[in-house]
Design an enzyme around this catalytic site. Structure first.
Site, short mmCIF file in Angstrom:
data_model
loop_
_atom_site.label_atom_id
_atom_site.label_comp_id
_atom_site.label_asym_id
_atom_site.label_seq_id
_atom_site.Cartn_x
_atom_site.Cartn_y
_atom_site.Cartn_z
N SER A 67 0.83 -1.20 0.00
CA SER A 67 0.00 0.00 0.00
C SER A 67 0.86 1.25 0.00
O SER A 67 1.97 1.27 0.55
CB SER A 67 -0.89 0.00 1.24
OG SER A 67 -1.51 1.25 1.45
N TYR A 76 -1.69 0.37 10.16
CA TYR A 76 -1.91 -0.29 8.88
C TYR A 76 -0.67 -0.12 7.99
O TYR A 76 -0.20 -1.08 7.37
CB TYR A 76 -3.14 0.31 8.21
CG TYR A 76 -3.44 -0.23 6.83
CD1 TYR A 76 -4.23 -1.38 6.68
CD2 TYR A 76 -2.97 0.40 5.68
CE1 TYR A 76 -4.52 -1.87 5.42
CE2 TYR A 76 -3.26 -0.09 4.42
CZ TYR A 76 -4.04 -1.22 4.30
OH TYR A 76 -4.32 -1.72 3.05
N GLU A 99 0.33 3.50 1.87
CA GLU A 99 0.43 3.87 3.28
C GLU A 99 1.83 3.61 3.84
O GLU A 99 2.17 4.13 4.91
CB GLU A 99 -0.60 3.09 4.10
CG GLU A 99 -2.02 3.58 3.93
CD GLU A 99 -2.28 4.90 4.63
OE1 GLU A 99 -1.78 5.09 5.75
OE2 GLU A 99 -2.99 5.73 4.06
#
Length: 323
Positions: free
Chosen positions: A123, A147, A125
């Protein structure tokens, strides 16, 4: 070339599109997901063509057994908690479900008599407080959420197993990607469904946060095509998959309103709630896809406006049918 493919999280947005793509090329597809997820309408077009195996991300044994029984040539590991804010509630479970399950998949692939090629979805992220925009595969990774930390651990595991064991393992650093199969609690689906509800007279306003916040939104169908290209390449690697062009929330709303046929200025229908406004991000999240383009020949084919229009069309049909 047709073969045996295994997809974790097959009932989700990405998993269901990927299943359709792999079945179309002639693969035998085994899909893993929670047992109740197999009833998802995402699988309506392919359910009878799949081998469905229930599993639990937090149960390594169920995952290992499924991989051993399927004997796949390719593994696409997509399953993970997907709603970032939830990771703050239970970082322990988030890390176990993302990093722990990735470790299990890689270990199972390594133990197989004929090692499969492995794709792991990570991701954007992982970048968090990145020092630059756009971000590429070599941008320093400084995640700001549990996350993101878990996805960075998964990303690192892929690289480590590839370098140490020679496993053909690829990591896909995916930015926000949407489709008509996106769950309703994600912002783009909230917007497209809100636009549809407004034009149908079922909703009077759309309540949002910062209209100037920007995201790099692409189409899920482009992303899963990239995953197949990565596993079909001569060498394994890690790739950023994104549109490369950030859009603001305002642009998202305007595209949805245009597709739905909502008349009048945006301010007539949209109310900004300060409770939904988050602190500004230090850099704009945007993906540099130069490596995927050069090595895989991948380019995003579905423009932002088309993705949003497709979502609105489905929302209009569903809301009209339920009225």
């Amino acid at each position: 070339m047709a073969g045996r493919s295994l997809i974790t999280g097959i009932a989700g947005q990405d998993g269901s599109y990927l299943a359709e793509l792999l079945l179309a090329r002639g693969d035998d597809v085994t899909g893993l997901d929670r047992e109740e997820a197999f009833a998802s309408p995402n699988l309506d077009g392919v359910r009878e063509s799949l081998t469905q195996v229930p599993f639990d991300l937090l149960d390594p044994g169920s995952l290992k057994r499924a991989i051993a029984q399927a004997r796949p040539d390719e593994i696409y590991h997509l399953a993970a908690p997907t709603f970032v804010p939830d990771s703050w509630d239970d970082p322990t479970q988030t890390l176990a479900a993302i990093a722990g399950a990735t470790a299990t998949v890689l270990a199972a692939a390594l133990a197989a008599a004929e090692r499969p090629r492995v794709w792991v979805s990570t991701s954007s992220e992982v970048f968090g407080d990145a020092p630059e925009s756009p971000q590429n595969e070599d941008t320093p990774m400084r995640p700001r959420t549990p996350y993101g930390v878990a996805k960075l651990a998964a990303h690192g595991l892929v690289r480590t197993m590839r370098q140490h064991h020679g496993l053909f393992a690829c990591s896909g650093i995916t930015y926000n990607h949407e489709s008509p199969r996106r769950p309703p609690h994600f912002l783009p689906r909230k917007v497209t469904r809100g636009a549809a509800a407004i034009v149908l007279g079922q909703q009077q306003e759309l309540v949002l946060g910062d209209l100037g916040a920007a995201r790099d939104w692409s189409d899920a169908r482009d992303i899963v095509r990239g995953a197949t290209l990565a596993l079909g390449a001569d060498e394994p690697g890690e790739y950023v998959f994104a549109s490369g062009r950030p859009h603001t929330v305002r642009e998202l709303v305007e595209a949805a309103f245009t597709a739905a046929g909502v008349d009048g200025p945006l301010e007539r229908w949209v109310r900004v709630d300060p409770a939904f406004v988050r602190p500004p991000e230090p850099v704009v999240p945007a993906g540099d896809t130069a490596r995927a383009r050069a090595v895989l020949g991948w380019v995003p084919e579905i423009p932002f406006e088309q993705t949003i229009a497709d979502m609105v069309a489905v929302d209009l049909a569903e809301l009209s049918a339920s009225a």
